[in-house]
Design a protein around this motif. Structure first.
Motif, PDB file in Angstrom:
ATOM      1  N   PRO A  72      37.832 -77.374  22.155  1.00  0.00           N
ATOM      2  CA  PRO A  72      38.203 -76.117  22.286  1.00  0.00           C
ATOM      3  C   PRO A  72      39.284 -75.621  23.438  1.00  0.00           C
ATOM      4  N   ALA A  73      38.956 -76.174  24.872  1.00  0.00           N
ATOM      5  CA  ALA A  73      39.904 -75.966  25.850  1.00  0.00           C
ATOM      6  C   ALA A  73      41.665 -76.649  25.567  1.00  0.00           C
ATOM      7  N   GLU A  74      41.320 -77.679  24.814  1.00  0.00           N
ATOM      8  CA  GLU A  74      42.773 -78.318  24.591  1.00  0.00           C
ATOM      9  C   GLU A  74      43.372 -77.390  23.377  1.00  0.00           C
ATOM     10  N   ALA A 100      44.960 -74.474  25.087  1.00  0.00           N
ATOM     11  CA  ALA A 100      46.016 -74.923  25.954  1.00  0.00           C
ATOM     12  C   ALA A 100      47.288 -75.063  24.878  1.00  0.00           C
ATOM     13  N   VAL A 101      47.012 -75.589  23.610  1.00  0.00           N
ATOM     14  CA  VAL A 101      48.323 -75.667  22.696  1.00  0.00           C
ATOM     15  C   VAL A 101      48.672 -74.290  22.083  1.00  0.00           C
ATOM     16  N   VAL A 102      47.729 -73.395  21.855  1.00  0.00           N
ATOM     17  CA  VAL A 102      47.940 -72.109  21.801  1.00  0.00           C
ATOM     18  C   VAL A 102      48.747 -71.392  22.731  1.00  0.00           C
ATOM     19  N   LEU A 126      41.380 -71.028  15.661  1.00  0.00           N
ATOM     20  CA  LEU A 126      40.047 -70.915  15.285  1.00  0.00           C
ATOM     21  C   LEU A 126      39.274 -72.108  16.117  1.00  0.00           C
ATOM     22  N   MET A 127      39.682 -73.100  16.247  1.00  0.00           N
ATOM     23  CA  MET A 127      39.321 -74.033  17.344  1.00  0.00           C
ATOM     24  C   MET A 127      39.174 -73.523  18.863  1.00  0.00           C
ATOM     25  N   ALA A 128      40.195 -72.815  19.089  1.00  0.00           N
ATOM     26  CA  ALA A 128      40.099 -72.269  20.601  1.00  0.00           C
ATOM     27  C   ALA A 128      39.401 -70.907  20.424  1.00  0.00           C
ATOM     28  N   GLU A 129      38.947 -70.701  19.504  1.00  0.00           N
ATOM     29  CA  GLU A 129      38.184 -69.216  19.437  1.00  0.00           C
ATOM     30  C   GLU A 129      38.863 -68.062  19.993  1.00  0.00           C
ATOM     31  N   ALA A 132      34.160 -74.154   6.878  1.00  0.00           N
ATOM     32  CA  ALA A 132      33.519 -73.598   8.313  1.00  0.00           C
ATOM     33  C   ALA A 132      34.413 -72.569   8.709  1.00  0.00           C
ATOM     34  N   TYR A 133      35.930 -72.935   9.035  1.00  0.00           N
ATOM     35  CA  TYR A 133      36.813 -72.094   9.720  1.00  0.00           C
ATOM     36  C   TYR A 133      36.920 -70.777   8.725  1.00  0.00           C
TER      37      TYR A 133
END
Length: 189
Positions: A33-35, A38-40, A67-70, A150-151
């Motif tokens: 999620p942190a990576e 960082a991309v976003v 979504l991965m980064a919430e 899931a997303y």
């Protein structure tokens, strides 16, 4: 920069690589999620640069990264003409706008690779209906279940519940490709 090499470039998409348990490359792994955050952050920083240089954001992170980064998804207007919607970039915001009756479906056929691939014709690829077969239709009072990845479940729930408060959203884990696939567009049946 990228515009110096490709001045006719209309859009760039940053989409995570689907890494499964079948992967043989040790250096490849799913984003944390942190990576993803960082991309976003990096994409949004470059959107400002491109906005100033060419008058549009040019680069977009896929919905999956948000979504991965919430993180909340950007507004629909951020995506312009949704040029990368088939790659999961602005896909949900476009769907949401159509669901709410705010816009029509994107025009044109599939983009990208599938634009150049002829699909199989319906004739000869589907079994004929059996004589006397009954077409099943749901009862008007039948319960509604939306099966999705899931997303998408997180995003669809408020939309579906706005129409049917009793509807069930059923996120399905996708193990077909070896795991780590949570998008609805790659579900198999």
């Amino acid at each position: 920069g990228v515009l110096d090499r490709y001045p006719e470039l209309s859009s760039l998409a940053c989409v995570p690589l689907g890494v499964s348990r079948f992967n043989q490359e040790g250096a490849m792994r799913p984003h944390s999620p942190a990576e993803a955050a960082a991309v976003v952050d990096l994409v949004e920083e470059w959107q400002g640069v491109f906005q100033a240089a060419v008058g549009r954001p040019l680069v977009h992170a896929s919905d999956e990264y948000y979504l991965m980064a919430e993180r909340p998804l950007p507004d629909l207007a951020t995506y312009g003409d949704l040029a990368q919607h088939e790659n999961g970039v602005g896909l949900f915001r476009g769907f949401e706008a159509r669901f709410l009756g705010l816009t029509a479906a994107p025009e044109g056929g599939p983009s990208g690779f599938f634009q150049s691939v002829d699909g199989a014709p319906a004739a000869g690829y589907r079994a004929p209906r059996a004589p006397g077969a009954v077409t099943l239709r749901p009862r008007r009072n039948a319960p509604v279940t939306v099966v999705t990845g899931a997303y998408a479940a997180r995003l669809l729930e408020p939309l579906v519940r706005s129409v049917d408060p009793d509807a069930e959203i059923l996120p399905v884990e996708n193990g077909y490709f070896g795991g780590n696939i949570a998008v609805a567009g790659l579900m198999t049946g």
